[in-house]
Design a protein around this motif. Structure first.
Motif, mmCIF file in Angstrom:
data_model
loop_
_atom_site.group_PDB
_atom_site.id
_atom_site.type_symbol
_atom_site.label_atom_id
_atom_site.label_comp_id
_atom_site.label_asym_id
_atom_site.label_seq_id
_atom_site.Cartn_x
_atom_site.Cartn_y
_atom_site.Cartn_z
ATOM 1 N N LEU B 11 0.828 -1.193 0.000
ATOM 2 C CA LEU B 11 0.000 0.000 0.000
ATOM 3 C C LEU B 11 0.870 1.253 0.000
ATOM 4 C CD1 LEU B 11 -2.800 1.201 0.050
ATOM 5 C CD2 LEU B 11 -2.819 1.002 2.533
ATOM 6 N N ALA B 12 1.975 1.211 0.752
ATOM 7 C CA ALA B 12 2.869 2.367 0.797
ATOM 8 C C ALA B 12 3.402 2.690 -0.594
ATOM 9 C CB ALA B 12 4.015 2.097 1.762
ATOM 10 N N SER B 13 3.812 1.658 -1.326
ATOM 11 C CA SER B 13 4.347 1.937 -2.665
ATOM 12 C C SER B 13 3.240 2.398 -3.599
ATOM 13 C CB SER B 13 5.070 0.707 -3.225
ATOM 14 O OG SER B 13 4.138 -0.339 -3.346
ATOM 15 N N GLN B 14 2.043 1.857 -3.390
ATOM 16 C CA GLN B 14 0.924 2.315 -4.229
ATOM 17 C C GLN B 14 0.580 3.771 -3.968
ATOM 18 O OE1 GLN B 14 -2.617 -0.069 -4.773
ATOM 19 N NE2 GLN B 14 -1.503 -1.800 -3.957
ATOM 20 N N VAL B 15 0.649 4.159 -2.690
ATOM 21 C CA VAL B 15 0.350 5.554 -2.371
ATOM 22 C C VAL B 15 1.377 6.466 -3.039
ATOM 23 C CG1 VAL B 15 0.323 7.243 -0.489
ATOM 24 C CG2 VAL B 15 -0.890 5.089 -0.236
ATOM 25 N N SER B 16 2.638 6.052 -3.034
ATOM 26 C CA SER B 16 3.661 6.863 -3.705
ATOM 27 C C SER B 16 3.352 6.982 -5.188
ATOM 28 C CB SER B 16 5.043 6.229 -3.536
ATOM 29 O OG SER B 16 5.376 6.185 -2.184
ATOM 30 N N ALA B 17 2.975 5.870 -5.798
ATOM 31 C CA ALA B 17 2.651 5.894 -7.227
ATOM 32 C C ALA B 17 1.419 6.765 -7.474
ATOM 33 C CB ALA B 17 2.401 4.474 -7.730
ATOM 34 N N PHE B 18 0.483 6.686 -6.558
ATOM 35 C CA PHE B 18 -0.749 7.444 -6.716
ATOM 36 C C PHE B 18 -0.486 8.950 -6.604
ATOM 37 C CE2 PHE B 18 -4.771 9.025 -4.663
ATOM 38 C CZ PHE B 18 -5.524 8.992 -5.827
ATOM 39 N N THR B 19 0.343 9.329 -5.626
ATOM 40 C CA THR B 19 0.638 10.762 -5.488
ATOM 41 C C THR B 19 1.400 11.269 -6.714
ATOM 42 O OG1 THR B 19 2.614 10.210 -4.228
ATOM 43 C CG2 THR B 19 0.661 10.774 -2.961
ATOM 44 N N ALA B 20 2.277 10.423 -7.232
ATOM 45 C CA ALA B 20 3.017 10.827 -8.437
ATOM 46 C C ALA B 20 2.044 11.024 -9.598
ATOM 47 C CB ALA B 20 4.053 9.769 -8.796
ATOM 48 N N ARG B 21 1.045 10.182 -9.651
ATOM 49 C CA ARG B 21 0.064 10.272 -10.729
ATOM 50 C C ARG B 21 -0.731 11.584 -10.622
ATOM 51 N NH1 ARG B 21 -3.548 5.515 -13.010
ATOM 52 N NH2 ARG B 21 -5.516 6.545 -13.384
ATOM 53 N N LEU B 22 -1.135 11.923 -9.403
ATOM 54 C CA LEU B 22 -1.871 13.184 -9.219
ATOM 55 C C LEU B 22 -0.999 14.376 -9.607
ATOM 56 C CD1 LEU B 22 -3.657 12.583 -5.791
ATOM 57 C CD2 LEU B 22 -4.704 12.607 -8.050
ATOM 58 N N ARG B 23 0.253 14.276 -9.253
ATOM 59 C CA ARG B 23 1.170 15.387 -9.544
ATOM 60 C C ARG B 23 1.402 15.507 -11.051
ATOM 61 N NH1 ARG B 23 5.117 13.984 -6.120
ATOM 62 N NH2 ARG B 23 6.049 12.615 -7.668
ATOM 63 N N ASP B 24 1.658 14.385 -11.686
ATOM 64 C CA ASP B 24 2.015 14.428 -13.105
ATOM 65 C C ASP B 24 0.815 14.736 -13.993
ATOM 66 O OD1 ASP B 24 4.504 13.806 -12.264
ATOM 67 O OD2 ASP B 24 4.372 11.672 -12.739
ATOM 68 N N ARG B 25 -0.308 14.138 -13.649
ATOM 69 C CA ARG B 25 -1.464 14.301 -14.538
ATOM 70 C C ARG B 25 -2.228 15.589 -14.294
ATOM 71 N NH1 ARG B 25 -4.976 9.055 -15.865
ATOM 72 N NH2 ARG B 25 -3.386 7.870 -16.955
ATOM 73 N N HIS B 26 -2.292 15.998 -13.035
ATOM 74 C CA HIS B 26 -3.194 17.103 -12.723
ATOM 75 C C HIS B 26 -2.512 18.257 -12.008
ATOM 76 C CE1 HIS B 26 -6.427 14.523 -13.984
ATOM 77 N NE2 HIS B 26 -6.019 13.587 -13.143
ATOM 78 N N ASP B 27 -1.192 18.236 -11.967
ATOM 79 C CA ASP B 27 -0.450 19.340 -11.355
ATOM 80 C C ASP B 27 -0.822 19.579 -9.899
ATOM 81 O OD1 ASP B 27 1.073 19.811 -13.533
ATOM 82 O OD2 ASP B 27 -0.145 21.437 -14.320
ATOM 83 N N PHE B 28 -1.157 18.548 -9.171
ATOM 84 C CA PHE B 28 -1.372 18.725 -7.737
ATOM 85 C C PHE B 28 -0.043 19.138 -7.115
ATOM 86 C CE2 PHE B 28 -5.340 16.296 -6.218
ATOM 87 C CZ PHE B 28 -6.027 16.599 -7.387
ATOM 88 N N LEU B 29 -0.106 20.039 -6.163
ATOM 89 C CA LEU B 29 1.121 20.463 -5.490
ATOM 90 C C LEU B 29 1.464 19.435 -4.406
ATOM 91 C CD1 LEU B 29 0.451 24.286 -5.167
ATOM 92 C CD2 LEU B 29 2.144 23.163 -6.611
ATOM 93 N N ILE B 30 2.069 18.360 -4.824
ATOM 94 C CA ILE B 30 2.380 17.277 -3.900
ATOM 95 C C ILE B 30 3.877 17.008 -3.954
ATOM 96 C CG2 ILE B 30 2.049 14.832 -3.389
ATOM 97 C CD1 ILE B 30 -0.693 15.019 -4.645
ATOM 98 N N GLY B 31 4.513 17.101 -2.815
ATOM 99 C CA GLY B 31 5.936 16.791 -2.731
ATOM 100 C C GLY B 31 6.143 15.617 -1.793
ATOM 101 N N PRO B 32 7.388 15.342 -1.472
ATOM 102 C CA PRO B 32 7.667 14.234 -0.549
ATOM 103 C C PRO B 32 6.979 14.420 0.805
ATOM 104 C CG PRO B 32 9.679 15.031 -1.571
ATOM 105 C CD PRO B 32 8.609 15.975 -1.979
ATOM 106 N N GLY B 33 6.867 15.671 1.243
ATOM 107 C CA GLY B 33 6.221 15.946 2.527
ATOM 108 C C GLY B 33 4.772 15.494 2.533
ATOM 109 N N GLU B 34 4.068 15.796 1.428
ATOM 110 C CA GLU B 34 2.660 15.407 1.344
ATOM 111 C C GLU B 34 2.526 13.884 1.257
ATOM 112 O OE1 GLU B 34 3.838 18.041 -0.204
ATOM 113 O OE2 GLU B 34 2.670 19.550 0.872
#
Lengths: 305, 420
Positions: B11-34
């Protein structure tokens, strides 16, 4: 981070929180309960946005009740500055102290005497970080404050400490549970949003609103509660200048109950319309809809009787 | 509560992949902190409860209603229910094409996003009581790499394509189309925008600030500090005053067919104004109303302005009254005495003039100034006889011509004349 946080498991789960809210008459959906759980577990502020009257402020009040802690509220307004929100020196007392020292021949009043706790007036933000037990800090309608105040909040919410030039840095004893509310009257900065958890509060569904009416007004007639809820939902679908919020639904139902009404009728609506629609133009615009609802309710009442 | 506090490594790795997806596809302001916060948040809820997981991740990763909606779509696509039928719907959003590039295949059927491509901003929707999309709804995505979570979600349809579909079906509307508002006049428009921002002073701030001259209130702190120079006697008084405040702008652009090139000129002007001030809100309307501010915020300056298919808000018929009424309602909280409302329209309308009156009365009651800009007013011998204009006139501070960049340059002077 200097302020201590309790262990996450010490706090109630979202489901427990939801139940505790319900016992206090607040119907919180899953997402809101989870967000509030994270406020206490992660120690991050929560930005609650949504239309006026959906219960954002009430959520903070209820959270304070559930956690059995103090609610400290900072109502934001245009022109609010850091000084009014944080602390102020009691200049009048300082001057009196100086004069008294002169007249009494004491002399030698030092800065330390003049700028001591004795003359410091704590405003909500300073009060919040000096509390022994973490309070719920409600920063209400943050969108009404200026950009400069928003920038000032960033520092406080990140560091949980403030600096009084004459006294030095004051660190938070415990980190408050912070809830910021906004009606989106101004776009908040990305920087503030990034520091907060986020939840958008929508008008409740019919079923949720009916549950709220029953939770808040336990003695209300079932038929009346349903008709009021349906009528409010019909009104929200109109292009009103000020659509009714949940507070208006409760006010309206309470007003009808006080008139001993057990169903909606034209006379009852006329007498209590000011409880739900607060603009003359809205009342005129909604008149045909309300007439239709009253006729429908009256027909249902007669057939039921 | 069985899973409370325990996060499976998968789940941890999926969450990382998911946050990357939000960032890349929709420009969410998500960094390592988030991402770290998202994992901490999962530690505070029951990870076997899909609703709690979604609620926790949404609270941490989204920052606005638009983002929350995108989040729900992506979450349901990424952590899809095992065995659930994949919805046959178009991709998540109409994508904004990179300025200068073209060819959208068909309205409502944009190509899938490319890495780094700007996603189309989603117009703000008025809160709808019961017909609001359920966050539990599944979103389409055949490429979703996530693993299924336990849950009871179904896959009802997404309504993202509905506005453009409605636009196509409306008798008053043209087919939805991307908007190209390119032009090499940006430097000129920036000058005009700067002049307007500088010249406009509608009100004073309520905030009290130290003023060099006398203000309405004594500044006790500075006065006491100054008293140190005079042995404690407060003879040098310091004052707080109310400074002038920067104006806000609300631009409403009639994008109907009859407006032609004038609408795109104002669109470019809106972009220029947006580059000069943060306090600019821009809407476009034709048969429907769309908020353009997020699109302008994302548009790169210096390249031709290109907007996605605006559906009912561009290139169709005109319904001035009902759209202005909706605007007055949506912007009610944002319009104040510092706001200059600029309405660009030729006033050619088939709708009800009474609605125009009601909307403008509402706006006039709250705004600092309400000004109607009409390209027709630039014509010699123009008479304001259009029904919408006649209904609006009693509530306007000025009816001004705008048919060229020169008219925009003249706007500050004309506005100051109108104020006198």
């Amino acid at each position: 981070m200097n302020a201590a946080r309790p262990a996450p498991d010490a706090w109630p789960s979202p489901a427990d929180l939801q139940e505790a809210f319900l016992t206090r008459g607040y119907v919180a959906d899953d997402a809101l309960a989870t967000a509030l759980r994270l406020v206490v577990a992660l120690g991050k502020p929560l930005l609650l946005e949504g239309p006026a009257g959906v219960g954002k402020t009430e959520a903070a009040k209820t959270l304070a009740g559930v956690l059995g802690t103090r609610l400290i509220r900072l109502q934001c307004y245009e022109g609010l500055d850091a000084q009014s929100a944080l602390y102020e020196w009691n200049y009048a007392r300082q001057l009196l102290h100086l004069r008294a020292a002169e007249l009494g021949g004491l002399g030698g009043v030092t800065d330390e005497d003049l700028y001591s706790e004795r003359f410091l007036m704590a405003r909500p933000l300073l009060q919040a970080i000096r509390e022994e037990r973490a309070p719920v800090l409600l920063i209400d309608e943050v969108d009404r404050a200026d950009d400069a105040f928003e920038a000032f909040l960033l520092e406080l919410l990140a560091e949980w400490q403030i600096t009084v030039p004459e006294l030095g840095t004051i660190e938070a004893r415990t980190r408050p549970h912070v809830i910021l509310t906004s009606n989106r009257s101004r776009e908040l900065s990305d920087a503030l949003r990034r520091r907060c958890l986020y939840h958008w509060t929508e008008y409740p569904s019919r079923a949720q609103e009916l549950a709220i009416v029953h939770a808040r007004l336990p003695g209300v007639n079932e038929t009346l509660a349903q008709q009021v809820t349906n009528a409010v939902h019909a009104l929200r679908a109109l292009p009103l200048g000020k659509p009714p919020g949940v507070a208006e639904t409760l006010d309206w139902a309470a007003a009808l109950v006080s008139l001993h009404a057990d169903h909606l009728d034209a006379a009852g609506i006329r007498a209590t319309l000011g409880a739900v629609l607060k603009l003359r133009e809205d009342q005129l615009l909604a008149a045909p809809t309300l007439q239709g609802l009253a006729a429908q309710a009256a027909a249902g009442h007669q057939s039921g009787a | 509560m069985s899973g409370l506090g325990v996060i499976p490594p998968d789940l941890a790795s999926q969450v990382s992949a998911f946050t990357a997806r939000l960032r890349d596809r929709h420009d969410f302001l998500i960094g390592p902190g988030e991402t770290a916060d998202a994992l901490r948040a999962l530690g505070a809820v029951d990870v076997l409860e899909r609703r709690e997981v979604r609620g926790a991740l949404r609270a941490v990763l989204s920052a606005s209603p638009e983002q929350a909606r995108l989040f729900d779509l992506e979450f349901n696509a990424f952590f899809r229910v095992e065995g659930a039928a994949q919805p046959k719907l178009p991709p998540l959003l109409p994508e904004t094409k990179a300025p200068g590039t073209e060819q959208q295949t068909e309205a409502g059927q944009p190509p899938p996003p490319r890495p780094g491509q700007q996603p189309a901003p989603k117009p703000t929707r008025a809160p709808a009581p019961d017909d609001a999309p359920d966050p539990d709804e599944d979103a389409p995505d055949s490429q979703a790499p996530g693993q299924p979570l336990d849950g009871d979600d179904t896959a009802p349809p997404d309504d993202a394509a509905v506005p453009s579909l409605r636009a196509r079906l409306s008798p008053n509307a043209a087919p939805g189309q991307a908007v190209q508002a390119g032009g090499d006049d940006l430097p000129e428009l920036l000058r005009a925008a700067s002049a307007l921002v500088r010249s406009l002073q509608l009100g004073r701030a309520r905030r009290l600030k130290p003023q060099p001259n006398r203000g309405p209130k004594l500044d006790a702190r500075r006065t006491l500090r100054a008293a140190a120079r005079t042995a404690g006697d407060a003879t040098l008084l310091r004052w707080l005053g109310r400074p002038r405040r920067a104006p806000r702008f609300l631009l409403v652009i009639d994008g109907s067919r009859s407006m032609g090139a004038d609408a795109t000129l104002l669109l470019r002007f809106a972009q220029a104004l947006h580059l000069r001030s943060r306090r600019v809100e821009v809407y476009a309307f034709s048969t429907g109303l769309t908020r353009l501010t997020p699109a302008l915020r994302q548009a790169a300056p210096g390249v031709p302005l290109a907007l996605p298919d605006l559906g009912e808000a561009w290139g169709g018929g005109t319904r001035i009254g009902e759209n202005l009424l909706r605007l007055a309602r949506e912007e009610r909280a944002r319009v104040n005495r510092d706001t200059l409302v600029l309405i660009l329209s030729d006033g050619l309308d088939t709708g009800e003039p009474a609605l125009v009156s009601r909307a403008l009365r509402d706006l006039r009651a709250q705004a600092g100034q309400v000004v109607w800009l009409s390209p027709l007013a630039a014509l010699p011998g123009y008479q304001p006889v259009q029904r919408a204009i006649m209904a609006a006139l009693p509530f306007l501070d000025a009816l001004l011509p705008v048919a060229s960049v020169a008219d925009l340059h003249a706007l500050p002077r004309r506005l100051s004349t109108a104020r006198r």
